[in-house]
Design an enzyme around this catalytic site. Structure first.
Site, PDB file in Angstrom:
ATOM      1  N   HIS A   1     -17.797  30.325  -7.915  1.00 21.34           N
ATOM      2  CA  HIS A   1     -16.576  30.287  -7.083  1.00 21.34           C
ATOM      3  C   HIS A   1     -16.716  31.232  -5.890  1.00 21.34           C
ATOM      4  CE1 HIS A   1     -14.733  29.418 -11.186  1.00 21.34           C
ATOM      5  NE2 HIS A   1     -14.395  28.359 -10.486  1.00 21.34           N
TER       6      HIS A   1
ATOM      7  N   GLN B   1     -20.993  21.357  -6.129  1.00 25.84           N
ATOM      8  CA  GLN B   1     -21.734  20.161  -6.571  1.00 25.84           C
ATOM      9  C   GLN B   1     -21.796  20.053  -8.095  1.00 25.84           C
ATOM     10  OE1 GLN B   1     -25.829  19.553  -5.021  1.00 25.84           O
ATOM     11  NE2 GLN B   1     -26.178  18.519  -6.982  1.00 25.84           N
TER      12      GLN B   1
ATOM     13  N   ASP C   1     -19.605  19.839 -10.306  1.00 28.69           N
ATOM     14  CA  ASP C   1     -18.745  18.755 -10.794  1.00 28.69           C
ATOM     15  C   ASP C   1     -18.990  17.546  -9.895  1.00 28.69           C
ATOM     16  OD1 ASP C   1     -17.110  20.145 -12.913  1.00 28.69           O
ATOM     17  OD2 ASP C   1     -16.806  21.473 -11.217  1.00 28.69           O
TER      18      ASP C   1
ATOM     19  N   ARG D   1     -16.549  27.941 -18.549  1.00 33.92           N
ATOM     20  CA  ARG D   1     -16.635  27.627 -19.980  1.00 33.92           C
ATOM     21  C   ARG D   1     -17.858  28.255 -20.654  1.00 33.92           C
ATOM     22  NH1 ARG D   1     -14.170  22.376 -18.281  1.00 33.92           N
ATOM     23  NH2 ARG D   1     -12.193  22.235 -19.383  1.00 33.92           N
TER      24      ARG D   1
HETATM   25  O1  PAF Z   1     -13.095  22.002 -10.332  1.00 35.88           O
HETATM   26  C1  PAF Z   1     -12.022  22.556 -10.676  1.00 35.88           C
HETATM   27  O2  PAF Z   1     -11.973  23.745 -10.938  1.00 35.88           O
HETATM   28  C2  PAF Z   1     -10.750  21.708 -10.787  1.00 35.88           C
HETATM   29  O3  PAF Z   1     -11.036  20.442 -11.268  1.00 35.88           O
HETATM   30  C3  PAF Z   1      -9.960  21.645  -9.487  1.00 35.88           C
HETATM   31  C4  PAF Z   1     -10.733  20.932  -8.380  1.00 35.88           C
HETATM   32  C5  PAF Z   1      -9.592  23.036  -9.020  1.00 35.88           C
HETATM   33  C6  PAF Z   1      -8.659  20.866  -9.711  1.00 35.88           C
HETATM   34  O4  PAF Z   1      -7.880  21.449 -10.697  1.00 35.88           O
END
Ligand code: PAF
Length: 286
Positions: free
Chosen positions: A37, A148, A150, A187
């Site tokens: 992030h 990427q 996800d 996770r």
């Molecule tokens: O990837 C995530 O963390 C979530 O799916 C998102 C895009 C913030 C939507 O809740």
């Protein structure tokens, strides 16, 4: 960094920033921030004047049997990390702010949501598309940054932005990995010590598949079989899917074509923890 909880306040802030000709980037997250992030926030900062990080654990994208209640949360830590990484605003609405009592809209994306994550989690992407649309409406950004990791989610959001004519540029940032290759994920904290060690098999399986494609293998079933074989070297792993597909539409042809970009997608359980990862590879032209 300013914390904003109300949608109307966030919209007013963005409108005022736009009047000052500021470029705004948003980084949507569900919190419990990790380096993945933080790299998205840093990337956002490098492409804009103002970064809004959103923090909302979206109940709509979890099925009743999933880990919504147990999903890791640490607001204090997230505030500190987001600010250090360069975020200017943290938009952190409550569930009742996002979904008040009379709430009644769900966005359904078709096509690319017919397989992989959707086969295992049929309501997941409707929840993602709905919350992302609401977060983009609340923050009104010029750019929206997603990881990427996800991969199928990035296709869903691309489709959402295109189909609903949102005037937003989507940026996809590469997956941030631990030193041994494991993709960073909130996770990962669920993994036991042994599972954490064994989890690297996912990255190894992707590497094996990349290698055979680069050597000229075009048959999808062979590429899939290589990933399955590698994953099964961890005897207790439960594979949801390990599959090669066209990276744009997730088509699964018998044979890929020269210069076609393939996405290799894996979802597997180590113990009770479900991990996903992916990699891109282009079929050589000769
Ligand atoms: O990837 C995530 O963390 C979530 O799916 C998102 C895009 C913030 C939507 O809740």
């Amino acid at each position: 960094m300013l914390l904003v909880e109300k949608i109307s306040e966030m919209q007013a802030i963005s409108a005022s920033l736009k009047r000052e000709n500021k470029k705004i980037a948003v980084v949507p997250t569900m919190g419990y921030l990790h380096d993945g992030h933080l790299n998205l926030i840093k990337k956002a900062k490098s492409s804009s004047d103002i970064v809004i990080t959103t923090l909302f654990v979206n109940p709509l994208q979890f099925a009743p049997n999933e880990d919504f209640d147990k999903y890791p949360r640490d607001m204090e830590r997230d505030i500190k990390l987001a600010e250090e990484a360069g975020s200017d605003y943290l938009f952190c609405p409550s569930a009742s702010e996002m979904y008040p009592q009379n709430y009644g809209t769900l966005i359904a994306i078709t096509g690319i949501t017919s397989k992989f994550e959707s086969a295992m989690r049929p309501t997941h992407f409707n929840g993602v598309a709905t919350v992302v649309a609401k977060l983009l409406n609340a923050t009104q950004p010029h750019f929206a940054i997603f990881g990427q990791k996800d991969f199928q989610q990035t296709l869903v959001i691309k489709q959402l932005i295109r189909d609903l004519n949102m005037n937003i540029q989507m940026i996809i940032a590469p997956t941030t990995r631990e030193e041994d290759g494991l993709a960073m994920s909130s996770r990962n904290v669920y993994l036991s010590e042994q599972e954490r060690k064994d989890a690297t098999i996912i990255y190894k399986a992707l590497g094996e598949a990349i290698s055979i494609v680069q050597k000229g293998e075009k048959r999808r079933k062979i590429v899939n079989a290589v990933m399955h074989k590698e994953l099964r070297s961890v005897p207790y792993i439960r594979i949801d899917y390990a599959a090669a597909a066209d990276s744009e539409y997730l088509f699964e042809p018998e044979e890929f074509l020269p210069s076609q970009q393939i996405v290799l997608l894996i979802a597997a359980y180590l113990g009770k923890t479900r991990l996903i990862d992916n990699a891109l590879v282009t079929v050589p032209t000769i």
